[in-house]
Enzyme design. Structure first.
Site, PDB file in Angstrom:
ATOM      1  N   LYS A  13       0.887  -1.393   0.074  1.00  0.00           N
ATOM      2  CA  LYS A  13       0.150  -0.130  -0.122  1.00  0.00           C
ATOM      3  C   LYS A  13       0.673   1.198   0.033  1.00  0.00           C
ATOM      4  CE  LYS A  13      -2.262  -0.192   3.667  1.00  0.00           C
ATOM      5  NZ  LYS A  13      -1.748   0.398   4.551  1.00  0.00           N
ATOM      6  N   ARG A  88      -9.234   3.576   9.341  1.00  0.00           N
ATOM      7  CA  ARG A  88      -8.930   2.241   9.717  1.00  0.00           C
ATOM      8  C   ARG A  88      -9.951   1.741  10.260  1.00  0.00           C
ATOM      9  NH1 ARG A  88      -3.106   2.248   8.718  1.00  0.00           N
ATOM     10  NH2 ARG A  88      -2.211   0.915   9.958  1.00  0.00           N
ATOM     11  N   ARG A 127      10.934  -6.947   5.120  1.00  0.00           N
ATOM     12  CA  ARG A 127      10.866  -5.657   5.202  1.00  0.00           C
ATOM     13  C   ARG A 127      12.020  -4.859   5.973  1.00  0.00           C
ATOM     14  NH1 ARG A 127       5.318  -2.098   5.072  1.00  0.00           N
ATOM     15  NH2 ARG A 127       5.194  -2.143   7.281  1.00  0.00           N
ATOM     16  N   ARG A 160      11.512  -2.298  11.247  1.00  0.00           N
ATOM     17  CA  ARG A 160      10.427  -1.428  12.108  1.00  0.00           C
ATOM     18  C   ARG A 160      10.057  -2.438  13.430  1.00  0.00           C
ATOM     19  NH1 ARG A 160       5.988   1.113   8.255  1.00  0.00           N
ATOM     20  NH2 ARG A 160       4.557   0.064   9.901  1.00  0.00           N
ATOM     21  N   ARG A 171      -1.484  -6.641  14.160  1.00  0.00           N
ATOM     22  CA  ARG A 171      -1.937  -5.742  13.056  1.00  0.00           C
ATOM     23  C   ARG A 171      -2.771  -6.564  12.206  1.00  0.00           C
ATOM     24  NH1 ARG A 171       3.424  -3.835  10.730  1.00  0.00           N
ATOM     25  NH2 ARG A 171       2.375  -2.383   9.555  1.00  0.00           N
TER      26      ARG A 171
HETATM   27  P1  AMP Z   1       0.858   1.854   8.912  1.00  0.00           P
HETATM   28  O1  AMP Z   1       2.437   2.676   8.534  1.00  0.00           O
HETATM   29  O2  AMP Z   1      -0.007   2.734   8.101  1.00  0.00           O
HETATM   30  O3  AMP Z   1       0.987   0.387   8.637  1.00  0.00           O
HETATM   31  O4  AMP Z   1       0.658   2.478  10.509  1.00  0.00           O
HETATM   32  C1  AMP Z   1       1.654   1.711  11.443  1.00  0.00           C
HETATM   33  C2  AMP Z   1       0.794   2.203  12.901  1.00  0.00           C
HETATM   34  O5  AMP Z   1       0.469   3.317  12.994  1.00  0.00           O
HETATM   35  C3  AMP Z   1      -0.206   1.211  12.718  1.00  0.00           C
HETATM   36  O6  AMP Z   1      -0.133  -0.104  13.212  1.00  0.00           O
HETATM   37  C4  AMP Z   1      -1.106   1.887  13.979  1.00  0.00           C
HETATM   38  O7  AMP Z   1      -0.630   1.839  15.100  1.00  0.00           O
HETATM   39  C5  AMP Z   1      -1.048   3.337  13.626  1.00  0.00           C
HETATM   40  N1  AMP Z   1      -1.699   3.996  12.687  1.00  0.00           N
HETATM   41  C6  AMP Z   1      -1.366   4.478  11.433  1.00  0.00           C
HETATM   42  N2  AMP Z   1      -2.525   5.116  10.841  1.00  0.00           N
HETATM   43  C7  AMP Z   1      -3.747   4.814  11.514  1.00  0.00           C
HETATM   44  C8  AMP Z   1      -5.117   5.132  11.666  1.00  0.00           C
HETATM   45  N3  AMP Z   1      -5.660   5.648  10.695  1.00  0.00           N
HETATM   46  N4  AMP Z   1      -5.675   5.039  12.899  1.00  0.00           N
HETATM   47  C9  AMP Z   1      -4.987   4.425  13.983  1.00  0.00           C
HETATM   48  N5  AMP Z   1      -3.874   4.196  14.016  1.00  0.00           N
HETATM   49  C10 AMP Z   1      -3.121   4.239  12.804  1.00  0.00           C
END
Ligand code: AMP
Length: 218
Positions: A13, A88, A127, A160, A171
């Protein structure tokens, strides 16, 4: 153009959202990236968000919405954006509708990128991320030019914290439980197209761009 890219962690994504934004001449808005910056600043908000992120859980809606609203108020988003990692859950989707309504805009398309759970776990374990610029690499399919060093700023790459296997499982669970139902939410409104996340990076980009065109033409 206002677009959303939906998909589980590891669906590609982030990479695809950057490419789509470049193609359409609009900005890429990733709530994950925004949160990682806030965490790096070690502000009170950052310290709160960090706990949720490290556990693979969603950061509370109020906090994310506040950050998103601030980002969407910036001038560079006026021509449009690709949202990556937002919304989300149902509440965030409804709040986005409200924000869009207030500014007199509508969503143009939502693309859901689909891959299996096994692929997600395999991809996330391969990753590596740059702690300086946030760029991610797939060590198996798209590694950096030099072993584990960021092409852009030469920082050593890291895993990460939330790409560790136990956090990945959480997740994925959160995705299936809270985020996946949004596919039906946007499908009911005729805004959704599903694409396969398999193939080369270019193939997936073409598929996503085609899906956007198709939804916009409906
Ligand atoms: P991502 O990089 O999009 O995978 O996001 C990494 C982490 O950030 C996620 O596992 C959540 O803990 C937090 N996060 C990112 N976007 C959101 C969102 N829209 N709502 C809540 N938590 C978020």
């Amino acid at each position: 153009m206002r677009l959303i890219l939906l998909g589980p962690p590891g669906a590609g994504k982030g990479t695809q959202a950057v490419r789509l934004a470049e193609r359409e001449g609009i900005v890429h808005v990733s709530t994950g990236d925004i949160l990682r910056f806030v965490v790096a600043w070690k502000t009170e908000t950052g310290l709160e968000a960090k706990q949720y992120m490290e556990a693979g859980k969603l950061v509370p809606d109020e906090l994310v919405l506040e950050l998103l609203q601030r980002r969407l108020a910036q001038a560079d988003t006026q021509a449009g954006y690709v949202l990556d990692g937002f919304p989300r859950n149902r509440h965030q989707a409804e709040e986005l509708d409200r924000i869009l309504e207030e500014t007199g805009h509508g969503l143009d398309a939502v693309v859901a990128v689909e891959v299996s759970d096994e692929t997600i776990v395999a991809r996330l374990s391969a990753r590596r991320s740059c702690p300086t610029c946030g760029r991610t690499y797939q060590m198996t399919t798209s590694p950096p030019r030099e072993d584990a060093i960021c092409d852009r700023d030469r920082t050593p790459l890291e895993i990460r914290d939330d790409d560790r296997p136990e956090v990945v499982r959480e997740r994925l669970h959160v995705f299936r439980e809270s985020t996946e139902p949004l596919i039906a939410y946007y499908e009911e409104r005729g805004l959704l197209s599903r694409v396969s996340g398999y193939g080369t990076m270019d193939e997936v980009t073409e598929r996503i761009a085609g899906a956007v065109k198709e939804v916009v033409a409906r």
